[in-house]
Design a protein around this motif. Structure first.
Motif, PDB file in Angstrom:
ATOM      1  N   ALA A 192    -101.202  41.115   6.814  1.00 21.82           N
ATOM      2  CA  ALA A 192    -101.662  42.498   6.630  1.00 21.82           C
ATOM      3  C   ALA A 192    -102.835  42.841   7.529  1.00 21.82           C
ATOM      4  O   ALA A 192    -103.636  43.724   7.221  1.00 21.82           O
ATOM      5  CB  ALA A 192    -102.043  42.720   5.166  1.00 21.82           C
ATOM      6  N   ALA A 193    -102.919  42.162   8.675  1.00 23.88           N
ATOM      7  CA  ALA A 193    -104.048  42.379   9.583  1.00 23.88           C
ATOM      8  C   ALA A 193    -104.169  43.828  10.010  1.00 23.88           C
ATOM      9  O   ALA A 193    -105.286  44.351  10.167  1.00 23.88           O
ATOM     10  CB  ALA A 193    -103.901  41.480  10.815  1.00 23.88           C
ATOM     11  N   GLN A 194    -103.022  44.507  10.201  1.00 22.20           N
ATOM     12  CA  GLN A 194    -103.059  45.869  10.737  1.00 22.20           C
ATOM     13  C   GLN A 194    -102.796  46.946   9.686  1.00 22.20           C
ATOM     14  O   GLN A 194    -102.800  48.133  10.021  1.00 22.20           O
ATOM     15  CB  GLN A 194    -102.035  46.006  11.873  1.00 22.20           C
ATOM     16  CG  GLN A 194    -102.188  44.990  12.988  1.00 22.20           C
ATOM     17  CD  GLN A 194    -103.560  45.027  13.649  1.00 22.20           C
ATOM     18  OE1 GLN A 194    -104.234  46.053  13.654  1.00 22.20           O
ATOM     19  NE2 GLN A 194    -103.980  43.898  14.203  1.00 22.20           N
ATOM     20  N   SER A 195    -102.596  46.561   8.453  1.00 24.33           N
ATOM     21  CA  SER A 195    -102.289  47.563   7.418  1.00 24.33           C
ATOM     22  C   SER A 195    -103.460  47.848   6.495  1.00 24.33           C
ATOM     23  O   SER A 195    -103.655  48.989   6.047  1.00 24.33           O
ATOM     24  CB  SER A 195    -101.078  47.118   6.587  1.00 24.33           C
ATOM     25  OG  SER A 195    -101.252  45.814   6.076  1.00 24.33           O
ATOM     26  N   VAL A 196    -104.277  46.832   6.186  1.00 28.49           N
ATOM     27  CA  VAL A 196    -105.423  47.045   5.312  1.00 28.49           C
ATOM     28  C   VAL A 196    -106.491  47.845   6.066  1.00 28.49           C
ATOM     29  O   VAL A 196    -106.889  47.477   7.165  1.00 28.49           O
ATOM     30  CB  VAL A 196    -105.990  45.704   4.811  1.00 28.49           C
ATOM     31  CG1 VAL A 196    -107.383  45.876   4.215  1.00 28.49           C
ATOM     32  CG2 VAL A 196    -105.050  45.095   3.786  1.00 28.49           C
ATOM     33  N   GLY A 197    -106.896  48.946   5.466  1.00 26.31           N
ATOM     34  CA  GLY A 197    -107.821  49.860   6.130  1.00 26.31           C
ATOM     35  C   GLY A 197    -107.118  50.987   6.853  1.00 26.31           C
ATOM     36  O   GLY A 197    -107.767  51.892   7.376  1.00 26.31           O
ATOM     37  N   VAL A 198    -105.786  50.948   6.878  1.00 28.00           N
ATOM     38  CA  VAL A 198    -104.987  51.991   7.527  1.00 28.00           C
ATOM     39  C   VAL A 198    -104.089  52.683   6.506  1.00 28.00           C
ATOM     40  O   VAL A 198    -104.201  53.887   6.259  1.00 28.00           O
ATOM     41  CB  VAL A 198    -104.126  51.405   8.665  1.00 28.00           C
ATOM     42  CG1 VAL A 198    -103.210  52.474   9.259  1.00 28.00           C
ATOM     43  CG2 VAL A 198    -105.013  50.811   9.757  1.00 28.00           C
TER      44      VAL A 198
END
Length: 384
Positions: A192-198
């Motif tokens: 989830a490196a690119q999904s958390v915070g997005v």
């Protein structure tokens, strides 16, 4: 840009004088998070680093941070393990499963090299079968869920996939993929490196077994703290691999008698605790735009994507507007490294991706049109 967002952006002191498009690698920290980091370091030293007061503070900081993360991700604090980064979270899940020779791992063909390397080492040590699931080809057409279902095998034990693909920016239909896998008794590990915070997230509803994330990318926290969500049903079967005093409960003589019953089961020992308060401040900093964040990211991504598509020497990998904050594109002449270096010399920051060979730009909700316009005019100068 609204005055509120103008003021918000001004709290990123190190964005001044640069155009930053690398949030998918590491975000810049807002002023309150930097201040919290300094204050926490001071507090720890004031208490006496190895004192009963400091120990109580460490426990409190961990509890507060798990709670803050859980609130943001639509889950409960007991499901959260504090880690250093995404890779640590993925490794906790990968190595904690009870593997048997002949078990099968299905992994997408768009995963980060660190996770690919870990899966290969598991394959070597435990004599596992590993298959690549061809999701790259679904970027512009095709059904990724159908491909996942097609590639599952009777002996598949784990599916490894990202929620947002780090190389192309594709947002996968993860909930449907999880349902397909669970119907076949296959667990799901999510990078989830690119999904958390997005993305707006509710991990309780999503039902992925393992969801590994970090605080230093889109949350804009300090590097060195992240987390792993473990679904309660999955925690019953996931053994700890790395073990330390934080993961165990001891008796009156200090003898470890059992593991913690919540996410602390996978935590180890000494960590950089001041990072925790910095992460909480970073998460809180984004709160005023919690509802608008994802639509704003998509709006700014679309603006950049549209501008790139107007250049005849540039090809965007995605043929329709981006679904998140990652925009990957190629130059016709293939001079990707040269362009990235040219941009960095002018304080404009992007990165090269090797597979597929492209350049990746990341836009956040506080990225401005002026930044994007500057990027585009500088690319045009490079192209000539």
């Amino acid at each position: 840009m609204s005055s509120q967002l103008d003021q918000h952006r001004s709290e990123f002191p190190y964005l001044k004088g640069k155009a930053y498009f690398n949030y998918g690698g590491q975000g810049t920290m807002p002023r309150p998070a930097i201040a919290a980091l300094h204050q926490a370091h001071d507090r720890f030293q004031e208490l006496g680093p190895f004192s009963s007061a400091a120990n109580a503070w460490i426990v409190q900081e961990g509890n507060l941070t798990r709670e803050a993360i859980a609130k943001e991700l639509g889950t409960t604090a007991d499901t959260i393990t504090l880690t250093e980064d995404v890779s640590v979270g993925c490794n906790i899940a990968l190595w904690g499963i009870d593997w048997k020779a002949g078990d099968h791992i299905l992994i997408s063909d768009c995963e980060h090299q660190g996770i690919v390397a870990a899966v290969r080492e598991l394959q070597r040590r435990f004599d596992l079968e590993v298959t690549l699931c061809p999701l790259l080809e679904t970027l512009n057409s095709g059904d990724p869920c159908a491909i996942v279902e097609q590639f599952l095998q009777p002996n598949t034990k784990l599916f490894v996939v990202s929620h947002i693909l780090w190389n192309t920016g594709q947002v996968l239909p993860l909930k449907q993929m999880v349902e397909i896998c669970h119907a076949r008794s296959v667990q799901v590990l999510v990078d989830a490196a690119q999904s958390v915070g997005v993305l707006p997230l509710n991990l309780t509803e999503l039902q992925a077994d393992f969801y590994a994330f970090t605080g230093h990318k889109w949350w804009c926290g300090a590097a060195g703290v992240g987390g792993l969500y473990v679904r309660p049903e999955a925690r019953e079967r996931l053994s700890p691999t790395f073990i330390g005093w934080r993961s165990v409960i001891t008796d009156a003589t200090g003898n470890p008698v059992r593991f913690q019953s919540d996410g602390r089961k996978y935590e180890i020992a000494t960590s950089a605790i001041p990072l925790y308060s910095a992460l909480r401040e970073a998460i809180e900093f984004h709160a005023p735009f919690a509802q608008e964040r994802y639509p704003m990211i998509c709006d700014r991504s679309a603006y950049l994507w549209q501008q790139l598509n107007q250049l005849s020497d540039v090809k965007c990998l995605k043929q329709i507007a981006p679904e998140a904050g990652l925009i990957s594109f190629q130059l016709v002449d293939g001079k990707h490294s040269q362009l990235v270096q040219f941009l960095e010399e002018k304080s404009i920051f992007l990165r090269v991706i090797l597979n597929p060979n492209c350049i990746r730009a990341c836009v956040h909700y506080f990225t401005t049109e002026n930044e994007i316009d500057l990027l585009m005019s500088t690319i045009q100068k490079f192209i000539g």
